[in-house]
Design an enzyme around this catalytic site. Structure first.
Site, PDB file in Angstrom:
ATOM      1  N   ASP A 132     -64.643   3.233  99.943  1.00  0.00           N
ATOM      2  CA  ASP A 132     -65.054   4.282  99.014  1.00  0.00           C
ATOM      3  C   ASP A 132     -63.814   4.898  98.366  1.00  0.00           C
ATOM      4  O   ASP A 132     -62.686   4.582  98.720  1.00  0.00           O
ATOM      5  CB  ASP A 132     -65.842   5.366  99.764  1.00  0.00           C
ATOM      6  CG  ASP A 132     -65.012   6.014 100.864  1.00  0.00           C
ATOM      7  OD1 ASP A 132     -64.332   7.011 100.570  1.00  0.00           O
ATOM      8  OD2 ASP A 132     -65.024   5.515 102.013  1.00  0.00           O
ATOM      9  N   ASP A 188     -63.127   8.186  98.544  1.00  0.00           N
ATOM     10  CA  ASP A 188     -63.072   9.532  99.095  1.00  0.00           C
ATOM     11  C   ASP A 188     -63.859  10.443  98.156  1.00  0.00           C
ATOM     12  O   ASP A 188     -64.901  10.028  97.641  1.00  0.00           O
ATOM     13  CB  ASP A 188     -61.613   9.987  99.300  1.00  0.00           C
ATOM     14  CG  ASP A 188     -61.494  11.071 100.370  1.00  0.00           C
ATOM     15  OD1 ASP A 188     -62.000  10.836 101.481  1.00  0.00           O
ATOM     16  OD2 ASP A 188     -60.909  12.121 100.094  1.00  0.00           O
TER      17      ASP A 188
END
Length: 291
Positions: A210, A212
């Protein structure tokens, strides 16, 4: 010259090694308590391998409760020479996208609730972690990743946070913009420091799941999306590991970067002042120096 024994600590989504011959789960006792799980041992292309699921099978340990000292001691105790850490992480860089791998070479340690050293009162030691990963082992991981068709970035700074919650938006922006971190995770510290104290060559393979929470087009971290990316990364990670024995070879010379001699000048406590109880606990980690 010795035969290598390659250890892999698998993070979220990686709970074994494919293709191991004579595979068996072994319980290892340590003076630092029980490791996260039993250790899977066997051979791969003629090279001895050991695998330890960092969170335990079934994912029972949070990043804070992982028994880091017991894990490193157990791997050293059974004769491991090289340790590859495989873990999930978030990215602070646009070009380091979900699904990519990063061969980490630096850390910022923001963990606050973990025992970070085997040494202490009665036997004090200071090892250098200026360069906390082994370039030789990291090069092998990069080569294996590229051979597996993985988009891999060589070099990067890993921000180790305590967790288990993900970052706030303010923290994410600070780590990215002010501190210059490239990826963020919760488990490589104190693991890397302890591996250095145990004189194990250590490499970190961070699998991006991802962005973040800093990225304006992706919003906050979504666990559902992380798990989906994690499953794809896990197969890539296992393929990378399968290629390592051929790259590292059947014979292991002393580490050219000194990882396996990190304690040569690290212990400061005079022999007559050392605590016998602590010295006894250090039999696997520092027996080469203390024996």
């Amino acid at each position: 010259m010795t035969s290598p024994k390659i250890a892999v600590i698998g993070g979220s989504g990686i709970y074994d090694i494919d293709g191991l011959e004579n595979a068996a789960w072994n319980t290892v006792d340590t003076p630092w308590g029980a490791p996260s799980d039993a250790i899977l041992t066997g051979s791969l292309d003629g090279t001895e391998m050991a695998f330890l699921p960092r969170h335990g099978r079934g994912h029972i340990h949070s990043p804070t409760t992982v028994p880091y000292r017991a894990n490193i001691d157990a791997l050293k105790r059974i004769g491991c020479t090289d340790l590859i850490s495989v873990s999930a992480c978030g990215s602070f860089r646009e070009d380091m996208a979900p699904g990519d791998f990063v061969i980490v070479d630096q850390f910022i340690d923001r963990t606050i609730a973990r025992e970070k050293s085997f040494f202490g009162t009665g036997c004090v030691a200071h090892v250098s972690v200026a360069h906390p990963t082994c370039p030789r082992l990291s090069d092998a991981c990069e080569t294996a990743a590229r051979a597996s068709g993985i988009t891999v970035h060589k070099g990067g700074t890993y921000l180790a946070m305590e967790g288990p919650q993900f970052s706030t938006l303010a923290e994410s922006k600070m780590y990215r913009e002010s501190w210059g971190a490239d990826v963020i995770g919760m488990t490589n510290m104190p693991e890397a420091k302890l591996a250095r104290e145990a004189e194990l060559c250590y490499a970190s393979v961070a699998m991006i799941t991802d962005y973040d929470s800093w990225h304006p087009d992706h919003g906050e971290v979504d666990v559902t999306q992380i798990i989906a990316t994690l499953m794809g990364n896990a197969e890539k990670g296992r393929d990378l590991v399968r290629r390592l024995p051929a790259l590292l070879g059947a014979d292991r010379t002393p580490c050219p970067h000194g990882c396996d001699r990190a304690l040569d000048h690290a212990i400061l406590t005079a022999p007559e002042a050392r605590d016998p109880a602590l010295v006894a606990k250090l039999d696997a980690v520092a027996g080469r120096i203390l024996a």
